[in-house]
Design an enzyme around this catalytic site. Structure first.
Site, PDB file in Angstrom:
ATOM      1  N   TYR A  43      33.147  49.747  33.062  1.00  0.00           N
ATOM      2  CA  TYR A  43      33.298  48.428  32.142  1.00  0.00           C
ATOM      3  C   TYR A  43      33.498  49.627  30.779  1.00  0.00           C
ATOM      4  O   TYR A  43      32.312  49.550  30.540  1.00  0.00           O
ATOM      5  CB  TYR A  43      33.619  47.450  32.122  1.00  0.00           C
ATOM      6  CG  TYR A  43      33.184  46.246  30.820  1.00  0.00           C
ATOM      7  CD1 TYR A  43      32.162  45.802  30.584  1.00  0.00           C
ATOM      8  CD2 TYR A  43      34.613  45.827  29.963  1.00  0.00           C
ATOM      9  CE1 TYR A  43      32.754  44.848  29.164  1.00  0.00           C
ATOM     10  CE2 TYR A  43      35.066  45.285  28.539  1.00  0.00           C
ATOM     11  CZ  TYR A  43      34.171  44.815  28.575  1.00  0.00           C
ATOM     12  OH  TYR A  43      34.253  43.956  27.523  1.00  0.00           O
ATOM     13  N   LYS A  82      39.006  35.390  32.423  1.00  0.00           N
ATOM     14  CA  LYS A  82      40.280  36.317  32.661  1.00  0.00           C
ATOM     15  C   LYS A  82      40.466  35.300  33.864  1.00  0.00           C
ATOM     16  O   LYS A  82      42.051  35.686  34.285  1.00  0.00           O
ATOM     17  CB  LYS A  82      39.132  37.592  33.647  1.00  0.00           C
ATOM     18  CG  LYS A  82      38.841  38.087  32.465  1.00  0.00           C
ATOM     19  CD  LYS A  82      38.844  39.080  31.682  1.00  0.00           C
ATOM     20  CE  LYS A  82      38.317  39.607  30.678  1.00  0.00           C
ATOM     21  NZ  LYS A  82      39.283  40.279  30.108  1.00  0.00           N
ATOM     22  N   ASP A 123      29.117  40.923  38.464  1.00  0.00           N
ATOM     23  CA  ASP A 123      30.249  40.356  37.693  1.00  0.00           C
ATOM     24  C   ASP A 123      31.159  40.169  38.463  1.00  0.00           C
ATOM     25  O   ASP A 123      32.259  40.899  38.949  1.00  0.00           O
ATOM     26  CB  ASP A 123      30.334  41.346  36.076  1.00  0.00           C
ATOM     27  CG  ASP A 123      31.362  41.034  35.404  1.00  0.00           C
ATOM     28  OD1 ASP A 123      32.040  39.935  35.360  1.00  0.00           O
ATOM     29  OD2 ASP A 123      31.225  41.778  34.363  1.00  0.00           O
ATOM     30  N   ILE A 172      34.314  38.108  37.121  1.00  0.00           N
ATOM     31  CA  ILE A 172      34.815  36.949  36.730  1.00  0.00           C
ATOM     32  C   ILE A 172      36.263  37.325  36.322  1.00  0.00           C
ATOM     33  O   ILE A 172      37.077  36.945  36.528  1.00  0.00           O
ATOM     34  CB  ILE A 172      34.485  37.995  34.861  1.00  0.00           C
ATOM     35  CG1 ILE A 172      35.501  39.515  34.523  1.00  0.00           C
ATOM     36  CG2 ILE A 172      33.467  37.451  34.763  1.00  0.00           C
ATOM     37  CD1 ILE A 172      35.299  39.724  33.391  1.00  0.00           C
TER      38      ILE A 172
END
Lengths: 518, 489
Positions: free
Chosen positions: B153, B276, B238, B240
């Site tokens: 990211y 998300k 992570d 998400i």
């Protein structure tokens, strides 16, 4: 003898030089080895936790927990749990920072009051919360507004439903309509003496991140801010914790009515210099917390001069600007700034809706500045602490109703005035004097007459009695770094008028036992 | 002393004046191009289509419907207002119990109900951005480092390192094995860091991956857990995008992996969010779920810097505890994402552009290597500028994700309606065919490409904030209004 002879040899310059050096070295290493083994043994006996130091070189803070009093329980629990079979893990230095703060009376008292809250009917012997600066006096007005205006509140944008307004990514420093509404509200609160420009507003999730963001922008780790004491206990967290910035105390005294003296400021600045700390700014609260006094216009001018002379910033936390209740005039730092004055770039205002609008849960804080670079940095940092979009939409409609919040501010002030007067009078009857103050949700009371020894220890003993015997949670001056022991902050805005006699009764009992014991 | 501009900059901190916020990189530049010329089907059909923002707008209708049917959940309605007083005052950093329970249930559900999450371990933060930063504040001191498999990211540099002082050590993954994270690569990166005296505190991964859109398989997860366990360093996952998975393989949370592995749980931390999975980035809900009590307590105290608004907590508590709604929402969302993904990837296949096989996320990883002049980052950036200026699509170049191989692009597909999808595909089709024709012609094609490479950012107007009309977002803010919003208003 066998050891001493070679040493003697060294001293006398004979052949014992080699042995004389080897033997002490060997002894030294043997000692280290022994200590190391001993340490490992105590660690394996997991339940003691008393003298253990860290066996693994990398583990830092979690291990240090054992050295702090009252925390051995946690440490041994950690060791004996199946998770930590391989020993403590290495976390950051910031983790240990919080452990030291955890025992502060400010937080202990808040916890106790939460666990055993007073309720007139269901828990009449519970702890009465006088330690949280929360204003419940005028919540009913806000409630009524919502009930009447619900249609326009959150989802609807005019007549249309607009889910995307609340659900999608929005500018992280706040929606422009909300900024406009907040700027207008701030202007009203400060009695239209200043008009706030919405494009100089950065919105954050409460005043807590606003202060931290400004600390990150204005100072590097290892620099310092001057902060007049007594100050809001949360500053230790907001200004210092993750930023690594130091706070230099500028003591205010009862002889000055706890007003800030420029001489004290000067002294503190010089002291910082001597310690090798670079001062980057001053952080003020106006109205102040915990004392509640307002900074006079002259003092504000002097502060500006001081900042100019030393080339530093001023952060003015005006969170309680709308919660004044006396006859004194509140003057915002922004009022003193000339549009042509370059030095207005030094001044940064912190505001929020937690106090004046009684909405601490909604998390709305404001940074207001004339300094474009600070604003640019703050906008980027707001990415970590943005205001929830549905909350912004809801509050935009509320804050654009000027008539409503004008009424709210006026009525709130009247109610504050009334509660303040009653509370202070109640304390006065017991011989407890309060500093004359005009702002905030609390009074700053001198209880030094009731403490056994004129020291922080004596003050904390009294605090403990008040919490555990009288069952009232108040904030002791030491938690606010007050230089004179015996001062306490009493918040009265979570009470109703009929609670006041009950509070006074409880304090009276403790006060009597204290007088007897002296 | 007059306050001059120079003086001004000197008076600010390093954090305020350095570039570690990362907003001067191509990832954010693309947004600036979009901001100044946003696509609208009727009002501006020649505008730039936003395909660089990973936002999930496919299921707004479901959320809207639920909100209308449950007015008491919003305390600002006549039905809900009697809870107002308690909620308005509520600022306890533990968070509303019902909210934590709802989130724990959602996380469990999203993991296929194979793990139960403890609501008392749920800690709030200011979005996933805040959650990642908070975890780093808790695990690492300034100067420490974390291993991050690339491509990763683009904003990790800011989230993990800006205020924390953390360094990122990339672990390169290759397309030859579909960008899988290998134990060998991790060991190499770790050894290399050790040799350079860099103190590696842990590994952070995104699962499902951003920008790849792939889900980590069980062996890779187990290998990862075993690696960090051996080195006694932390693992931050992570997760998400966990509920944006469609088809197979299924999503496996690290919480599930450690259930039957012998591992030190104090090293495991999960970051979650509703931005998300539920498509609610505006709500700013980030969650830190750590198995380490110290870290959990510290993160909870840090949550004061990014608490979720109590009004939002209350609303979400009602929504997430409505199990029927959540079940239906997750199923629908998966279906719609699958369909959209299929339309795009098949459409691109027909044009001759391949994508990395993926079944998660709000984007896909497009392979434009055949279109590069040469396999260099420079050529990738040149191609990217052509795509922005000529094709008018804001896609994100692989270099902004630290991808070691040039020529890959991340394309987001969930933030637009079906018509815009067709417009985007059509534009790519044209561009590729044009390219092919000219290639077939002669050397001239190289000349053509070179000509188009000059940036059309000639006017500095684009960057001059004061000239932007008030309703437009500042170019420095990378998050613009999405095209769907514009289409509605």
């Amino acid at each position: 003898m066998r050891v001493i002879v070679p040493l003697q040899g060294v001293v006398q310059g004979r052949g014992g030089l080699v042995l004389g050096s080897i033997i002490p070295c060997a002894l030294f290493y043997v000692l280290q080895f022994y200590l190391k083994r001993h340490r490992k043994d105590t660690d394996d006996q997991s339940n003691s936790g008393s003298s253990s130091q860290n066996p693994t070189p990398r583990s830092s803070s979690c291990g240090n927990l054992s050295e702090l009093p009252g925390l051995t329980r946690n440490w041994s629990r950690g060791l004996s749990s199946p998770r930590s079979l391989r020993g403590p893990v290495s976390v950051s230095g910031r983790v240990s920072g919080i452990v030291k703060g955890a025992d502060s009376p400010y937080y202990v008292g808040l916890r106790r009051a939460k666990e055993d809250p007073y309720d007139e009917l269901s828990n009449p012997n519970g702890v009465i919360q006088l330690g949280l600066a929360e204003n419940k006096l005028s919540l009913d007005l806000v409630e009524h507004w919502l009930a009447d205006n619900a249609e326009q509140a959150m989802l609807r944008n005019g007549k249309e439903l607009s889910i995307s307004r609340i659900a999608t990514y929005q500018p992280f420093d706040g929606l422009m309509e909300f900024k406009v509404a907040v700027a207008g509200f701030m202007s009203q609160v400060m009695e239209k003496a200043v008009s706030f420009n919405p494009s100089q507003v950065v919105l954050t999730a409460g005043a807590t991140p606003a202060i931290e963001i400004l600390s990150f922008c204005l100072a590097d780790a290892g620099n310092a801010f001057l902060v007049p004491t007594p100050y809001y206990p949360g500053y230790d967290r907001d200004i210092k914790w993750r930023t690594g910035v130091e706070i230099i105390h500028v003591p205010c005294r009862s002889a000055d009515n706890f007003n800030l003296s420029l001489a004290a400021l000067d002294r503190a600045f010089d002291q910082a210099k001597k310690r090798g700390l670079k001062v980057r700014g001053i952080v003020l609260s106006n109205p102040s917390n915990p004392v509640g006094n307002l900074i006079s216009r002259e003092t504000l001018y002097s502060l500006l001069d001081f900042a100019r002379e030393k080339n530093i910033h001023i952060v003015s936390n005006e969170l309680l600007a709308g919660s004044t209740h006396g006859n004194e005039e509140f003057v915002s730092m922004t009022e003193l700034l000339d549009p042509d004055d370059f030095d207005r770039k030094r001044v940064h205002i912190v505001y929020g809706l937690s106090k004046d609008l009684s909405l601490p849960g909604f998390r709305v804080g404001v940074i207001y500045s004339h300094n474009e670079e600070v604003l640019a940095a703050a906008k980027k940092l707001a990415r970590f602490s943005s205001v929830s979009a549905p909350t912004q939409c809801l509050l935009t409609s509320m804050l654009t109703d000027a008539k409503f919040f004008q009424t709210l501010i006026t009525i709130n002030r009247e109610r504050l005035q009334s509660m303040y007067a009653q509370f202070v009078a109640g304390l006065k009857k017991m011989g407890i004097k309060c500093i004359k103050s005009s702002g905030g949700f609390y009074c700053w009371a001198d209880m030094s007459g009731l403490i056994r020894s004129y020291s922080e220890k004596g003050e904390l003993e009294l605090w403990d009695k008040l919490l555990n015997i009288a069952k009232v949670n108040v904030t002791p001056g030491s938690a606010c770094h007050c230089i004179e022991p015996g001062w306490f902050r009493f918040c009265f805005t979570t009470l109703t008028e009929k609670d006041i006699p009950i509070v006074m009764d409880r304090i009276q009992k403790v006060s009597e036992t204290c007088k007897l014991n002296r | 002393m007059e306050f001059t501009r120079n003086n001004n900059r000197q008076l600010l901190s390093k954090v305020a004046t350095n570039d570690r916020h990362g907003e001067n990189t191509p990832y954010f530049e693309g947004w600036k191009a979009y901001d100044s010329n946003p696509f609208h089907p009727t009002q501006n059909p020649q505008g730039v289509i936003q395909m660089g923002l990973a936002e999930n707008q496919l299921c707004f209708d479901l959320i809207e419907k639920w909100l209308l049917e449950n007015p008491d959940a919003s305390i600002c309605t006549a039905e809900g207002v009697d809870r107002f007083r308690d909620i308005a005052i509520f600022q306890d950093y533990h968070g509303l119990k019902e909210f934590r329970e709802g989130v724990a249930k959602l996380m469990g559900r999203v993991g296929g109900n194979r793990v139960k999450f403890d609501p008392n371990r749920i800690v709030m933060s200011g979005g996933a951005t805040g959650a990642n930063e908070t975890v780093m504040f808790c695990l690492a001191d300034p100067g420490d480092a974390f291993l991050v498999p690339s491509p990763y990211y683009a904003a990790f540099a800011r989230d993990l390192g800006w205020r924390t002082g953390l360094e990122i050590v990339p672990v390169d993954c290759k397309s030859s094995n579909n960008f899988r994270i290998t134990r060998v690569a991790l060991e190499e990166a770790y050894e290399e860091a050790q040799r350079s005296n860099i103190n590696v505190k842990g590994v952070i991964i995104a699962n499902p991956s951003n920008p790849l859109g792939t889900v980590l398989d069980k062996e890779t997860m187990r290998s990862l857990v075993s690696f960090i366990n051996d080195k006694s360093i932390h693992l931050v996952c992570d997760e998400i995008y966990a509920a944006t998975v469609f088809g197979s393989p299924r999503f496996i949370s690290v919480a599930e992996i450690i259930q039957d592995m012998d591992c030190n749980r104090d090293l495991i931390h999960i970051v979650y969010s509703l931005s998300k999975d539920m498509g609610l980035p505006g709500f700013r809900v980030g969650i830190v779920y750590s198995f380490n009590d110290c870290v959990m307590n510290c993160a909870r105290k840090m949550s004061s810097f990014g608490l979720v608004s109590s009004q939002t907590q209350f609303l979400l508590a009602a929504m997430l505890n409505d199990e029927e709604f959540v079940g239906n929402f997750l199923r629908e969302s998966s279906k719609r994402l699958a369909k959209r993904h299929h339309v795009f990837t098949k459409g691109l296949e027909r044009i001759g552009i391949s994508t990395l096989k993926s079944n998660a996320g709000l984007f896909f990883w497009m392979d434009m290597r055949p279109l590069l002049k040469e396999q260099t980052v420079q050529a990738e950036i040149e191609l990217w500028r052509v795509i922005i200026n000529k094709v008018k699509l804001n896609v994100s170049p692989g270099s902004s994700f630290q991808c070691s191989e040039p020529g890959w692009f991340r394309v987001c597909f969930a933030n637009m309606d079906d018509e815009t999808v067709q417009v985007a595909l059509e534009r790519i089709r044209e561009f590729v065919h044009q390219g092919k024709e000219e290639d077939g012609a002669s050397e001239k094609s190289k000349h053509w490409r070179k000509q188009n490479l000059r940036l059309s950012f000639s006017s500095s107007r684009l960057y001059n904030e004061s000239l932007m009309s008030p309703h437009m977002i500042s170019p420095h803010s990378p998050i613009p209004q999405s095209p769907l919003v514009r289409a509605r208003t």
